[in-house]
Design an enzyme around this catalytic site. Sequence first.
Site, PDB file in Angstrom:
ATOM      1  N   SER A   1      -9.819   1.516   2.831  1.00 27.09           N
ATOM      2  CA  SER A   1      -8.739   2.545   1.962  1.00 27.09           C
ATOM      3  C   SER A   1      -7.784   1.749   1.073  1.00 27.09           C
ATOM      4  O   SER A   1      -7.344   2.159   0.161  1.00 27.09           O
ATOM      5  CB  SER A   1      -8.194   3.717   2.716  1.00 27.09           C
ATOM      6  OG  SER A   1      -7.285   2.873   3.703  1.00 27.09           O
TER       7      SER A   1
ATOM      8  N   LYS B   1       0.966  -1.181  -0.235  1.00 19.65           N
ATOM      9  CA  LYS B   1       0.103  -0.007   0.054  1.00 19.65           C
ATOM     10  C   LYS B   1       0.841   1.214   0.198  1.00 19.65           C
ATOM     11  O   LYS B   1       1.914   1.388   0.486  1.00 19.65           O
ATOM     12  CB  LYS B   1      -0.930   0.038   1.265  1.00 19.65           C
ATOM     13  CG  LYS B   1      -1.853   1.121   1.300  1.00 19.65           C
ATOM     14  CD  LYS B   1      -2.765   0.808   2.682  1.00 19.65           C
ATOM     15  CE  LYS B   1      -3.904   1.994   2.566  1.00 19.65           C
ATOM     16  NZ  LYS B   1      -4.846   1.782   3.714  1.00 19.65           N
TER      17      LYS B   1
ATOM     18  N   SER C   1     -10.119  -0.707   6.952  1.00 21.17           N
ATOM     19  CA  SER C   1      -9.377  -0.427   5.730  1.00 21.17           C
ATOM     20  C   SER C   1      -8.582  -1.570   5.385  1.00 21.17           C
ATOM     21  O   SER C   1      -8.425  -1.526   4.036  1.00 21.17           O
ATOM     22  CB  SER C   1      -8.597   0.763   5.741  1.00 21.17           C
ATOM     23  OG  SER C   1      -9.201   2.087   5.810  1.00 21.17           O
TER      24      SER C   1
END
Lengths: 95, 473
Positions: free
Chosen positions: B141, B66, B165
């Site tokens: 997210s 990420k 997330s």
Amino acid sequence: MIDRDELLHVARLARLALRDDELDSTAAELSTILDHIATFDELDLGGVEPTAHVGDVDDSLRTDEVRASLPRDVALAPAPAVRDDGFLVPSPQGE
Amino acid sequence: MSEELQALSAADAAAAIAKGDLGRGELFEHYRARAASDELNAFTWVAESMPDSVDGPLGGVPIAVKDLFCTEGIPSQAGSKILAGYCPPYTATAVANLEAAGAPILGKTNQDEFAMGSSNENSAYGPVQNPWDRSRVPGGSSGGSAAAVAAGLAPWALGTDTGGSIRQPAALCGIVGLKPTYGAVSRYGMIAFASSLDSAGPLTRNVTDAALFYRHLVGRDSADATSVSFPEPIALPTSERLDGITLAVPAALVDGDGIEAGVRDSFEAALESARGLGATVVSCEIPSAPYALSAYYVIAPAEASSNLARFDGVRYGLRVDATNLDAMYTETRHDGFGDEVKRRILIGTYALSSGYYDAYYGRAQRVRTVVASELSAIFQTADFIVTPTSPTVAFGLGERTADPLAMYLSDLFTIPMSLAGTPAISIPSGLSDGLPVGLQICGPAFSENRILGAAHALERAIGFDGSSAWSAL
């Protein structure tokens, strides 16, 4: 509810510029969210202690020894502007 | 060969490399080519060649990371325009631990800006498409990480979970996502959103992969004073039964409005599978759950408003030139941050400001205490709390962007665990109208081995096959 003046005050605290045409819509959005948040006023929280951190941290101290850190040129490399081994910023008083 | 490679789980690929049946370069190139031809916008950067990697137990199986994690010399933009092109001078501990265990970086994945969002539509680098239906969101997210694994563009991925997330995008993309116990994984080098809630964890194709990945992620780090040593080694799960296990279902929450019928059906079927494996299912209540959402949307923005003060145009990232220092700060932040980040900074600043602190932040911290004690009470008599991970399947791109509050409600089932700092996994429980549904299993702090074991047994019983989401082989 949060009005324009309050919003401008908060934006000032947050160092965030807002344009005139952003004020009403932002204030409306924030008011909706704050109204929802306020539903937690229904809870009786008498005698409840606040939680700032969930874990038990009891070993967070290290021995006080000098250790290597990022070299100055490496730390300065991503900066938008540098001068004389430091970060360069505009004057607080203006040009 | 490429179809056989694609069919290997990360753990199987690591084993094949260790046996000498598979070259790590071959595996890397397979995934590199797939990631480079990504049509979902899951990646923001893909390696051009295999980096020098060490021998290790992860066998050279590459990781997607990420973009919230700092990676030395590799763009780390956190989904934000304010960090466009930023290449950090150091690597986050979580990433370094995985690299040291033998996993080279395949690419960086798209995300909601500073991890603020539940749909990946708050990225300055564009939304990510869900591989099950490209007109829908992958969740957020960690949307890029979830979509990359679900579409078979990466064997596994590193994500972060502040209010859901990892779990929610894993659920919406039909993969496994583990949110660790708070503090089990170092936050050093993970660009901060809400420091008392942020956790790093794996998004993987199956539960065994999650355990293998997580084994090399945990550990005390002297650079993060809130990190702790995990009290036992992370085992690879072998459980096939749930005899003697009690699952508690928060009835009022799960029966509430807003939960889709297809999600409820899939959840009920998963409970039936659990009973078939020997588990006892009981009802429980988390009366504070609806208020947990309110508390979260005070605490997370409050911490974010403080953490994001560092983006000021001085040391890194975007600077908007202005004639004085204050104007440089305010204009840089105006132009560099997206709408949702600005909303949260303003909410957080408001909640911490003089006159409002007790009514918002102080109250939220007390609600947090209530939530944690309610979960703790349930764990006195039950092994795990189970819920659907998300009240809905993946929603349409653009469907909720106009209504921030509706977007926040996506996190209803995941937020209580975040506030309590307890671990939780999401595994696929099946499909609803062709879209994946996630099952959340939550246990007390440091119960990851038991959670992974139960998830493994249920995974076998459910028999979910996500391979139809792999784009054309």
